[in-house]
Design an enzyme around this catalytic site. Structure first.
Site, PDB file in Angstrom:
ATOM      1  CE1 TYR A  10      13.726  -0.954   9.486  1.00 53.97           C
ATOM      2  CE2 TYR A  10      15.964  -0.379   9.324  1.00 53.97           C
ATOM      3  CZ  TYR A  10      14.849  -0.657   8.541  1.00 53.97           C
ATOM      4  OH  TYR A  10      14.444  -0.441   7.185  1.00 53.97           O
ATOM      5  CG  ASP A  68      -1.236  -6.386  12.645  1.00 49.00           C
ATOM      6  OD1 ASP A  68       0.090  -6.309  12.402  1.00 49.00           O
ATOM      7  OD2 ASP A  68      -1.267  -5.811  13.673  1.00 49.00           O
ATOM      8  N   GLY A  73       5.074   3.393  -0.426  1.00 45.80           N
ATOM      9  CA  GLY A  73       6.477   3.231  -0.706  1.00 45.80           C
ATOM     10  C   GLY A  73       6.921   2.164  -1.777  1.00 45.80           C
ATOM     11  CB  ALA A 100      -1.022  -0.081   1.358  1.00 49.29           C
ATOM     12  N   GLY A 119       7.387  -3.744   6.618  1.00 46.76           N
ATOM     13  CA  GLY A 119       8.200  -3.361   7.465  1.00 46.76           C
ATOM     14  C   GLY A 119       7.976  -2.077   8.024  1.00 46.76           C
TER      15      GLY A 119
END
Ligand code: NAI
Length: 266
Positions: A156, A44, A15, A13, A74
């Protein structure tokens, strides 16, 4: 039945996932997107239930086979974001989809999967390896605890390193290369997306990020990375298995020139 090749794309959805979905559709693929919202499948991937929903939903939309999987979904690390959330979405959401959709890939035509890492795993100092290790042990509770302790900013890259190590271990094995599925890792650098915009706008991360070198003189575009994925899924990448493709305008080369690749001197 349609003769189009079918690709499943998580994080479709926004980037780079959205750019990849658009690129593959333009190239003639059927794309099944998965995202929190705004995709063919809403799920999710940060929860076991959401991961199951995603896999079951794909199963209802295809006839037992898919030809490609790209795991863009991510979350970035931010001072106000829990490390546990980043561990669950980035690592466990990615691996669950790779494992859950692998049998569908095994039935596909010239099947291929691309897992998304980040050059932060080799270019950010201070990666908390206890997060990486708990991820690779498959212990989500321990990984969440370790990631909360380190904070999401450093958790991350630890999750991205874990994705990469998982893929490097799996890709050459019987379940993947052994049945003809090519699994590779794409590690982008700074690419202009909503995630990067949020990083630049963060009062703590923004100034740090400005000091991050991109030797080519600009950040990447989502379309450029979509093009890299199109290559990885296509016939010119037929011999790529377990590769880690760093696409970052030269950041890693500049920061780690003599460290990587690392020679084997037993
Ligand atoms: P983005 O924020 O534009 O897109 C990420 C997508 O993942 C969003 O659509 C979001 O809704 C989805 N997502 C997040 N949590 C989810 C969940 N729990 N379940 C399902 N979907 C979820 O970000 P961008 O920049 O396109 O990033 C895509 C991937 O590339 C991420 O894995 C990121 O870590 C990675 N990456 C990004 C870099 C950059 O500079 N933009 C650099 C290196 C890696």
């Amino acid at each position: 039945m349609s003769s189009k090749r079918t690709a499943v794309i998580t994080g479709s959805a926004s980037g780079m996932g959205a750019a990849t979905a658009a690129r593959l559709r333009a190239d003639g693929w059927r794309v099944i997107g998965i995202d929190l919202d705004g995709a063919e499948i809403s799920a999710d991937l940060g929860t076991p239930h959401g991961r199951d929903t995603a896999i079951e939903s794909v199963a209802t939309l295809v006839d037992g086979s898919i030809d490609a999987l790209v795991t863009w979904a991510g979350l970035g690390g931010f001072p106000g974001r829990a490390g546990s959330l980043v561990a669950s979405v980035n690592y466990f959401g990615t691996i669950a989809l790779l494992e859950g959709l692998r049998p569908f890939l095994a039935n596909g035509t010239e099947p291929s999967a691309v897992a998304i890492a980040s050059n932060s795993m080799t270019c950010m100092p201070g990666v908390p390896l206890e997060v990486t290790e708990a991820c690779l042990a498959g212990d989500e509770a321990a990984a969440r605890m370790a990631a909360d302790a380190s904070g999401s900013v450093t958790a991350y890259p630890a999750t991205k390193l874990a994705i990469t190590r998982w893929c490097r271990n799996q890709a050459p094995g019987l379940d993947w290369a052994g049945v003809g599925i090519r699994l590779n890792v794409l590690a982008p650098g700074a690419v202009e997306t909503p995630l990067l915009a949020a990083t630049k706008a963060d009062p703590l991360l923004g100034p740090l990020f400005e000091g991050f070198p991109v030797p080519i003189g600009r950040n990447g575009s989502a379309d450029e990375l979509a093009g890299t994925v199109a290559f990885l899924l296509g016939p010119d990448a037929r011999f790529l298995v377990g590769s880690v493709l760093v696409v970052d305008g030269g950041t890693e080369a500049q920061l780690r020139a003599d460290d990587l690749p690392s020679p084997w001197n037993p």
